[in-house]
Enzyme design. Structure first.
Site, PDB file in Angstrom:
ATOM      1  CD  GLU A   1      73.765 -10.854 -50.504  1.00 13.80           C
ATOM      2  OE1 GLU A   1      73.750 -12.014 -50.031  1.00 13.80           O
ATOM      3  OE2 GLU A   1      74.792 -10.306 -50.931  1.00 13.80           O
TER       4      GLU A   1
ATOM      5  CE  LYS B   1      79.358  -8.569 -46.708  1.00 14.89           C
ATOM      6  NZ  LYS B   1      78.202  -9.490 -46.549  1.00 14.89           N
TER       7      LYS B   1
ATOM      8  CG  ASP C   1      75.519  -8.318 -48.486  1.00 17.93           C
ATOM      9  OD1 ASP C   1      74.354  -8.218 -48.054  1.00 17.93           O
ATOM     10  OD2 ASP C   1      76.262  -9.272 -48.210  1.00 17.93           O
TER      11      ASP C   1
ATOM     12  CE  LYS D   1      78.753  -9.983 -50.875  1.00 15.35           C
ATOM     13  NZ  LYS D   1      78.027 -11.180 -50.383  1.00 15.35           N
TER      14      LYS D   1
END
Length: 369
Positions: free
Chosen positions: A214, A164, A189, A162
């Site tokens: 996300e 950012k 995300d 994941k």
């Protein structure tokens, strides 16, 4: 469950590496460690995941301490409980303050499981013996640093990466990752960093075969996310917008997402987490367990929750050594081939190390019953 006392400890631990998202950078972790002790001398443990500032959510360590001390613990002193599910009912007159509620409820869940002689995972209805895990990679100075981190953790067998993102740190980063790692399970995300004005940028992410994106839009939004999801093939996952099973019901009705991130603290505890899990399972919506830079006790709660059947996507619960020089539990949480073994010992299955806990206490207070 005759509670004898509750101890709140304000803790501060330094992260091994700074962790940067679109809302800021964390260098250390302030949190409240909750210990609920019964008349037989058995203790249940949990952590509050609220940060020192109100940037991710409105709760902070200081507001949690106030709400626990002045409202939640006095409520428990007046209303004895027989099962952890009773805690959320007891706290229902207090609006919001989900992280404060969750921390006390989590410690009572741990105590309950220990009293029953079963693991917390079993008490929650979990079936998995091992859980798949991934890592969360903060915003870096250079894309090469992201690639190096991915290389390290792919080598360790982690099941999902994941990253950012934020405006200006998105398309090129994802493009470079996909160039080097065309097949690694990858998600982005955004932590609410975009708006519908950025829809062309967000739609461009469809080209990168992401598992999900996300919370791209507002922290309290489910309406604009529905409009965005209708125009994207990439599944949207909601995080900050979800505080309850009722929020999930509305989001699914509107078509706001195709995945739900369950963070125990954000939704008010394990009881509500189970309700969200069950609702999503009934509607064929996969869930996964998000991380909040927890120390070992909070990490152990995440492991137990992720043992439930509908946690079909790898979560954020990496090894203790990913974040801490030393953790406050024995043994520390470890990862082997991208999986964590779910403890079968009573309660959270890890033993709080009181000597290490004492090293990181800023102050504490004991509430007697």
């Amino acid at each position: 469950m005759e509670i004898q006392r509750i101890v709140l400890r304000h803790m501060k631990m330094q992260l091994l590496h700074p962790f940067t998202t679109s809302v800021g950078t964390e260098y250390d972790k302030d949190f409240i460690l909750v210990e609920v002790r019964d008349k037989d001398g058995i203790s249940g443990w949990a952590e509050s995941v609220a940060a020192g500032d109100p940037f991710y959510k409105e709760e902070t360590v200081k507001t949690n301490w106030h709400i626990m001390s002045d409202f939640l613990i006095p409520m428990l002193q007046k209303s004895p409980i027989s099962h952890p599910d009773d805690v959320s009912k007891c706290f229902s007159p207090i609006r919001g303050n989900f992280m404060a509620k969750s921390a006390i409820e989590g410690a009572i869940w741990d105590l309950y499981a220990k009293k029953q002689g079963i693991s917390l995972a079993t008490a929650l209805g979990g079936m998995r013996k091992k859980i798949d895990v991934g890592i969360s990679i903060g915003i870096q100075d250079h894309v090469e640093q992201v690639l190096d981190i991915i290389d390290e953790y792919v080598g360790k067998g982690y099941k999902r990466m994941k990253v950012k993102i934020q405006p200006g740190w998105d398309i090129n980063v994802l493009k470079q990752i996909r160039k080097k790692y065309p097949d690694v399970p990858l998600m982005a995300d955004a932590n609410c960093a975009y708006s519908l004005k950025d829809i062309d940028t967000l739609k461009a992410m469809d080209d990168f075969n992401l598992t999900m994106i996300e919370q791209p839009l507002g922290f309290d939004d489910i309406v604009d996310h529905a409009q965005l999801q209708a125009q994207m093939k990439t599944p949207i996952c909601l995080d900050e917008s979800i505080h309850s099973a009722e929020d999930v019901r509305k989001a699914l009705y509107l078509g706001s997402c195709k995945v739900i991130n369950i963070k125990i603290g954000r939704v008010g505890g394990l009881t509500e987490s189970k309700k969200i899990h069950d609702l999503c399972e009934e509607n064929n919506i996969p869930v996964w367990c998000g991380g909040m830079l927890e120390a070992g006790i909070g990490r152990a709660h995440n492991v137990a929750l992720t043992s439930l059947s509908n946690f079909t996507l790898p979560g954020d619960t990496a090894a203790s050594s990913r974040y801490w020089k030393e953790d406050i539990i024995d043994p520390e949480v470890t990862v082997e081939d991208g999986m964590i073994s779910v403890p079968d010992k009573p309660g959270i299955g890890y033993e709080p190390n009181r000597d290490r806990i004492e090293k990181y206490i800023l102050y504490s207070h004991t509430f007697h019953f």
